[in-house]
Design an enzyme around this catalytic site. Structure first.
Site, PDB file in Angstrom:
ATOM      1  CG  HIS A 193     -12.315  46.729   1.502  1.00  0.00           C
ATOM      2  ND1 HIS A 193     -12.307  45.412   1.106  1.00  0.00           N
ATOM      3  CD2 HIS A 193     -12.260  46.714   2.856  1.00  0.00           C
ATOM      4  CE1 HIS A 193     -12.233  44.641   2.172  1.00  0.00           C
ATOM      5  NE2 HIS A 193     -12.213  45.409   3.253  1.00  0.00           N
ATOM      6  CG  ASP A 238     -12.424  43.301  -1.551  1.00  0.00           C
ATOM      7  OD1 ASP A 238     -13.025  42.723  -0.632  1.00  0.00           O
ATOM      8  OD2 ASP A 238     -12.123  44.504  -1.509  1.00  0.00           O
TER       9      ASP A 238
HETATM   10  P1  NAI Z   1      -7.667  43.749  16.234  1.00  0.00           P
HETATM   11  O1  NAI Z   1      -8.527  44.468  17.206  1.00  0.00           O
HETATM   12  O2  NAI Z   1      -7.384  42.321  16.446  1.00  0.00           O
HETATM   13  O3  NAI Z   1      -6.266  44.507  16.126  1.00  0.00           O
HETATM   14  C1  NAI Z   1      -6.153  45.873  15.988  1.00  0.00           C
HETATM   15  C2  NAI Z   1      -4.892  46.313  16.688  1.00  0.00           C
HETATM   16  O4  NAI Z   1      -4.778  47.736  16.515  1.00  0.00           O
HETATM   17  C3  NAI Z   1      -4.894  46.024  18.203  1.00  0.00           C
HETATM   18  O5  NAI Z   1      -3.721  45.326  18.578  1.00  0.00           O
HETATM   19  C4  NAI Z   1      -4.933  47.415  18.816  1.00  0.00           C
HETATM   20  O6  NAI Z   1      -4.247  47.500  20.046  1.00  0.00           O
HETATM   21  C5  NAI Z   1      -4.241  48.232  17.729  1.00  0.00           C
HETATM   22  N1  NAI Z   1      -4.455  49.669  17.852  1.00  0.00           N
HETATM   23  C6  NAI Z   1      -5.558  50.328  18.283  1.00  0.00           C
HETATM   24  N2  NAI Z   1      -5.315  51.653  18.291  1.00  0.00           N
HETATM   25  C7  NAI Z   1      -4.060  51.830  17.826  1.00  0.00           C
HETATM   26  C8  NAI Z   1      -3.244  52.973  17.604  1.00  0.00           C
HETATM   27  N3  NAI Z   1      -3.669  54.206  17.847  1.00  0.00           N
HETATM   28  N4  NAI Z   1      -1.996  52.768  17.125  1.00  0.00           N
HETATM   29  C9  NAI Z   1      -1.541  51.510  16.880  1.00  0.00           C
HETATM   30  N5  NAI Z   1      -2.267  50.404  17.088  1.00  0.00           N
HETATM   31  C10 NAI Z   1      -3.510  50.570  17.550  1.00  0.00           C
HETATM   32  O7  NAI Z   1      -8.307  44.006  14.783  1.00  0.00           O
HETATM   33  P2  NAI Z   1      -7.966  43.229  13.422  1.00  0.00           P
HETATM   34  O8  NAI Z   1      -8.879  42.087  13.274  1.00  0.00           O
HETATM   35  O9  NAI Z   1      -6.509  43.033  13.338  1.00  0.00           O
HETATM   36  O10 NAI Z   1      -8.450  44.337  12.334  1.00  0.00           O
HETATM   37  C11 NAI Z   1      -7.755  45.561  12.199  1.00  0.00           C
HETATM   38  C12 NAI Z   1      -8.437  46.447  11.162  1.00  0.00           C
HETATM   39  O11 NAI Z   1      -8.349  45.855   9.857  1.00  0.00           O
HETATM   40  C13 NAI Z   1      -9.930  46.650  11.419  1.00  0.00           C
HETATM   41  O12 NAI Z   1     -10.257  48.000  11.177  1.00  0.00           O
HETATM   42  C14 NAI Z   1     -10.587  45.769  10.383  1.00  0.00           C
HETATM   43  O13 NAI Z   1     -11.879  46.205  10.040  1.00  0.00           O
HETATM   44  C15 NAI Z   1      -9.626  45.921   9.233  1.00  0.00           C
HETATM   45  N6  NAI Z   1      -9.749  44.894   8.201  1.00  0.00           N
HETATM   46  C16 NAI Z   1      -9.514  45.276   6.911  1.00  0.00           C
HETATM   47  C17 NAI Z   1      -9.641  44.384   5.867  1.00  0.00           C
HETATM   48  C18 NAI Z   1      -9.357  44.821   4.472  1.00  0.00           C
HETATM   49  O14 NAI Z   1      -9.639  44.041   3.551  1.00  0.00           O
HETATM   50  N7  NAI Z   1      -8.796  45.988   4.219  1.00  0.00           N
HETATM   51  C19 NAI Z   1     -10.046  43.000   6.112  1.00  0.00           C
HETATM   52  C20 NAI Z   1     -10.199  42.674   7.505  1.00  0.00           C
HETATM   53  C21 NAI Z   1     -10.074  43.597   8.494  1.00  0.00           C
END
Ligand code: NAI
Length: 342
Positions: free
Chosen positions: A179, A151
């Site tokens: 957030h 942000d």
């Molecule tokens: P993605 O789906 O590409 O990657 C998520 C990964 O987590 C996958 O490789 C999956 O296999 C893994 N995963 C699922 N369950 C798991 C477990 N129990 N233990 C370990 N790994 C596990 O998703 P992406 O795009 O990388 O986003 C990840 C998270 O980050 C989402 O919740 C998203 O909303 C959040 N996010 C947060 C932001 C922030 O500003 N804080 C900004 C953008 C995304």
């Protein structure tokens, strides 16, 4: 000797984030953990000729235990991201359980690590981690960070687009609250006063709205292929690197993060908690125990909360903070209740 663990390392955020930590000179061991694909990501990164030792683990054969044992800093981008039309809160049903299980692993195998939570909805996942750590008597508010850096990064970029003479790197915008949507409150009156004062009320409102809903621009442009990953990896790395520098005795670093306030001994926490709950929140909403605020980092983690920014914001920003607390109190209560009910 610093070990960093990335949980969710094979994902859209996890891969570029892991790449950046592989290049970081403070990191001696980088442990990658994911439920799929992580051996390939780990093998690929292990060929990079930096000195950081690479380990990668799937859940089998005590993978989580091995990834976390001895870790100094655990960063969590595990879970599902948004698709068009979804709010961050829509992710709760899946991500809450993932975060709970990872937090249980941290409580058991890395109880004194710094923990940076990226997984959404951050307003609820960070309270989940806190509750789990409290249950195991290992909760240290100085060491738990909800990652709201993206942000701030977006606010710097967007305000620079309106500036006549300054680039994005000239800004260090503070973003308060939480957030998601209206809980995100950039305070340009304090962070970029020279640009802000030139804007009309309409332009100010449009700028704030763009920061609050900037994530939607990415979700829409990716058209079903997820949410921000590369800018998020940069933001997570920015906070992680700042913390590593502070651990290595670089003084006076200030970053914004979603921090625990209630009953916390951190300097400024009591003042922040009182101000938010007495002046910015309706008395009928439940307590706002966490809030994104600028914090001073040290080798202990969060050394001080710069709460006085709350007193300095302008009337419009105060109004926005009041809207934010109403939603935040519900999001925080949802995370806390999830653990109480489990
Ligand atoms: P993605 O789906 O590409 O990657 C998520 C990964 O987590 C996958 O490789 C999956 O296999 C893994 N995963 C699922 N369950 C798991 C477990 N129990 N233990 C370990 N790994 C596990 O998703 P992406 O795009 O990388 O986003 C990840 C998270 O980050 C989402 O919740 C998203 O909303 C959040 N996010 C947060 C932001 C922030 O500003 N804080 C900004 C953008 C995304």
């Amino acid at each position: 000797m610093v070990k960093v663990t990335v949980c969710g390392a094979a994902g859209g955020i996890g891969q570029p984030l892991s790449l950046m930590f592989k290049l970081n000179p403070y990191v001696t061991t980088l442990a990658l953990y994911d439920v799929v694909n992580v051996p390939g990501v780990g093998k690929d990164l292990s060929h990079i000729d930096t000195d950081t030792k690479l380990e990668s683990y799937l859940p089998e054969n005590d993978g989580l235990e091995k990834a976390l044992t001895g870790s100094d800093l655990v960063i969590i981008p595990a879970g599902v991201p948004r698709k068009p039309g979804m709010t961050r809160d829509d992710l709760f049903a899946i991500n809450a359980g993932i975060i709970r299980d990872l937090a249980n692993g941290i409580a058991q195998f890395a109880p004194s690590a710094f923990v940076l939570v990226i997984s959404n909805p951050v307003n609820s996942t960070v309270p989940i981690v806190a509750e789990i750590l409290k249950k195991s008597n290992v909760f240290n508010p100085q060491k738990l960070f909800g990652v709201t850096t993206l942000d701030c990064v977006r606010a710097n970029t967007f305000v620079a687009e309106l500036s006549k003479d300054k680039e994005a790197s000239a800004f260090d915008t503070r973003v308060l609250g939480g957030h998601s949507g209206e809980t995100i409150v950039p305070v340009f009156s304090q962070s970029a006063p020279e640009v802000y004062k030139e804007l009309s009320d309409e332009q100010k409102a449009a700028l704030v709205h763009r920061v609050q809903f900037g994530g939607d621009e990415v979700v829409k442009a990716k058209n079903g292929a997820g949410s921000a990953t590369l800018s998020m990896a940069y933001a997570g790395y920015k906070l992680g690197h700042a913390l590593l520098a502070a651990i290595n005795d670089t003084p006076g670093i200030i970053e914004s993060t979603f921090v625990y306030l209630k009953d916390s001994k951190i300097k400024g926490a009591t003042e922040a908690y009182k101000y938010i709950n007495e002046k910015l929140k309706d008395s009928d909403s439940s307590d706002v125990d966490f809030f994104a605020l600028p914090v001073v980092l040290s080798s202990n983690g969060i050394e001080e909360i710069k709460w006085d920014i709350l007193e300095k914001v302008d009337a419009k920003e105060t109004e926005l903070l009041k809207i934010a607390t109403g939603q935040l109190s519900k999001n925080i209560a949802k995370g806390t209740a999830f653990i109480a009910g489990n």
